[in-house]
Design a protein around this motif. Structure first.
Motif, short mmCIF file in Angstrom:
data_model
loop_
_atom_site.label_atom_id
_atom_site.label_comp_id
_atom_site.label_asym_id
_atom_site.label_seq_id
_atom_site.Cartn_x
_atom_site.Cartn_y
_atom_site.Cartn_z
N LEU A 1 0.86 -1.18 0.00
CA LEU A 1 0.00 0.00 0.00
C LEU A 1 0.89 1.23 0.00
CD1 LEU A 1 -2.81 1.34 0.29
CD2 LEU A 1 -2.53 1.16 2.78
N ALA A 2 0.75 2.05 -1.02
CA ALA A 2 1.57 3.25 -1.13
C ALA A 2 0.72 4.42 -1.60
CB ALA A 2 2.73 3.02 -2.10
N SER A 3 0.95 5.56 -0.98
CA SER A 3 0.31 6.80 -1.40
C SER A 3 1.37 7.86 -1.58
CB SER A 3 -0.72 7.27 -0.37
OG SER A 3 -1.78 6.35 -0.25
N GLY A 4 1.14 8.74 -2.53
CA GLY A 4 2.14 9.77 -2.80
C GLY A 4 1.54 11.10 -3.18
N ILE A 5 2.30 12.15 -2.94
CA ILE A 5 1.98 13.49 -3.40
C ILE A 5 3.14 13.97 -4.26
CG2 ILE A 5 1.39 15.86 -2.77
CD1 ILE A 5 0.64 14.83 0.02
N LEU A 6 2.83 14.31 -5.50
CA LEU A 6 3.84 14.85 -6.40
C LEU A 6 3.53 16.32 -6.60
CD1 LEU A 6 3.78 12.05 -9.17
CD2 LEU A 6 4.89 12.00 -6.91
N GLU A 7 4.48 17.17 -6.26
CA GLU A 7 4.27 18.62 -6.38
C GLU A 7 4.93 19.14 -7.65
OE1 GLU A 7 4.51 21.81 -3.03
OE2 GLU A 7 6.45 21.77 -4.04
N PHE A 8 4.10 19.60 -8.59
CA PHE A 8 4.58 20.20 -9.83
C PHE A 8 4.49 21.72 -9.72
CE2 PHE A 8 3.23 15.96 -10.90
CZ PHE A 8 4.09 15.52 -11.90
N GLU A 9 5.10 22.39 -10.64
CA GLU A 9 5.02 23.85 -10.64
C GLU A 9 3.58 24.32 -10.79
OE1 GLU A 9 6.81 27.73 -13.04
OE2 GLU A 9 7.51 25.72 -13.52
N ALA A 10 2.79 23.60 -11.59
CA ALA A 10 1.42 24.04 -11.89
C ALA A 10 0.39 23.49 -10.90
CB ALA A 10 1.03 23.62 -13.30
N GLY A 11 0.74 22.47 -10.12
CA GLY A 11 -0.25 21.88 -9.23
C GLY A 11 0.27 20.60 -8.60
#
Length: 329
Positions: A213-223
Motif C-alpha cells: 500500500l503506497a500513497s504519494g503526493i507529487l508537487e509540480f510547478e502548476a499543481g
C-alpha cells in the motif's frame, strides 16, 4: 505493408494473453519467435499462438538472424540485463514497465542504448497510446479544463499468492513498481513536466516484504498529483483530472478492454459530457508505433529519458516512505 519481425523473451502471462495476440493483429508487427528456458513451454506457446519458431533459451532467440526486435516481459529484475543483451546482438527493444528496479538501472540502460544509436529502445507504457489518453491530453492542452491544477489516481488489485512475482521483493515485486509506476507516469504525462518534490507513505507486507500500500503526493510547478496504489485492496482503478474550469474522469484508465468502447467524462462548468472512444487494443497500437519507428528510422514515441525520469520519482517515493520527509528532485 512492411512488418517488423519480432521475437518474445519468455512465456510470461502478459505476453501470451495480451501483448502477443494484440501485436499479431498489427499492420506493422509480426511475431516470428518466442523463447523460454524450458523448450517444451516455448513450443507449447508457439503452437497455441501460431508463432513460427520456438527457442529453448533467450540467447538462442537473440542469436536468431530473422528477428529484428524483441519484446521483453521478463520479471522486473531482468529487464535491464536482457535489454542490454538484446542491443548487443543488434535487436531493437520494447521492454515492459518498469524499465528497471531503480533510476540507477535505468540510466545504465540509457548509457547502453547510447552506444547503439540506430537501435530503438522503449519502455512499454501502453496506456499512453489509447485514444482516451490522447483525448484527455488534448483537452488539457487546449485549455478545456482551464488551468490543470490537480490529478487524483487510484489503482489496486488483491493478490496474496506467495508464488506470484508481484510478491517477491528480490525480483522487483511490490505495488509501486507494478502499478504505482502508472500513477507517476500519467502525472508527468498530463502536466508535461517533472515534479519538484515528492512525499510518500509506504506500507510493507510483513511476510512478503513487498510494498502493498503506497500513497504519494507529487508537487509540480502548476499543481499537485496524488495517488494510492495497492496489491492488497479490492480491484479498482480511476483517474480524475481537475482544472480551474473543468474536470475529466477516466473510467478504465489502464486496463482498457480491447473489445469495449471506453468512456471518459468531461465536465465544463455545469455541463457533463460523456465521450465514448472507439474500440481498440492499446497493445496493438503500441506495437505498431514502435515498429513504424524501426521501419522509418524515427524516434520512438516515448524516450528512455522519460523512463529514467519516471524511475527517479519512484525512487523518491520510496525514499520519502523510509524517512518521512519530502524528497526534492
Amino acid at each position: 505493408m512492411d512488418k517488423v519481425a519480432w521475437g518474445v523473451l519468455s512465456t510470461a502471462k502478459i505476453g501470451l494473453q495480451k501483448v502477443i495476440p494484440a501485436m499479431q493483429k498489427g499492420r506493422h508487427s509480426r511475431i516470428v519467435a518466442i523463447a523460454s528456458r524450458d523448450m517444451a513451454r516455448a513450443r507449447d506457446a508457439a503452437v497455441r499462438l501460431r508463432i513460427p519458431k520456438a527457442h529453448g533459451s533467450y540467447e538462442a532467440l537473440l542469436g536468431d538472424p530473422d528477428i529484428q526486435a524483441v519484446y521483453i516481459p521478463l520479471p522486473n529484475h531482468l529487464h535491464v540485463e536482457w535489454s542490454i543483451k538484446a542491443l548487443e546482438t543488434g535487436k531493437h527493444v520494447l521492454c515492459e514497465k518498469p524499465i528497471g528496479l531503480d533510476a540507477e538501472q535505468s540510466r545504465e540502460l540509457r548509457a547502453a542504448a547510447d552506444r547503439y544509436p540506430r537501435l530503438k529502445v522503449m519502455e512499454a507504457f501502453m496506456y499512453r497510446f489509447h485514444p482516451q489518453w490522447i483525448e484527455t491530453r488534448n483537452l488539457v492542452a487546449d485549455g478545456r479544463l482551464g488551468e490543470l491544477r490537480s490529478i487524483q489516481t487510484f489503482f489496486s488489485y488483491y493478490n496474496i499468492d506467495p508464488a506470484n512475482v508481484r510478491n517477491k521483493p528480490d525480483i522487483g515485486g511490490g505495488g509501486m513498481l507494478d502499478i504505482g509506476c502508472y500513477c507517476v507516469s500519467l502525472s508527468r504525462f498530463l502536466f508535461d513536466d517533472e515534479p519538484r518534490r515528492v512525499f510518500g507513505v509506504v506500507e510493507y507486507d510483513r511476510k512478503f516484504k513487498t510494498d502493498r500500500l503506497a500513497s504519494g503526493i507529487l508537487e509540480f510547478e502548476a499543481g499537485t498529483s496524488t495517488f494510492t496504489c495497492s496489491t492488497q485492496l479490492s480491484a479498482f482503478q480511476r483517474v480524475n483530472v481537475i482544472g480551474t474550469a473543468g474536470r475529466i474522469e477516466i473510467e478504465i484508465p489502464f486496463n482498457a478492454p480491447p473489445r469495449k468502447r471506453c468512456r471518459i467524462w468531461h465536465q465544463s462548468t455545469s455541463r457533463v459530457r460523456q465521450i465514448r472512444l472507439p474500440k481498440c487494443d492499446q497493445y496493438t497500437i503500441q506495437g505498431d508505433l514502435f515498429s513504424q519507428a524501426v521501419l522509418n528510422d524515427t524516434d520512438v514515441p516515448t524516450s528512455l529519458d522519460d523512463a529514467v525520469a519516471n524511475m527517479r520519482v519512484i525512487d523518491a517515493v520510496f525514499a520519502s516512505g523510509r524517512t518521512g520527509t519530502w524528497q526534492t528532485l
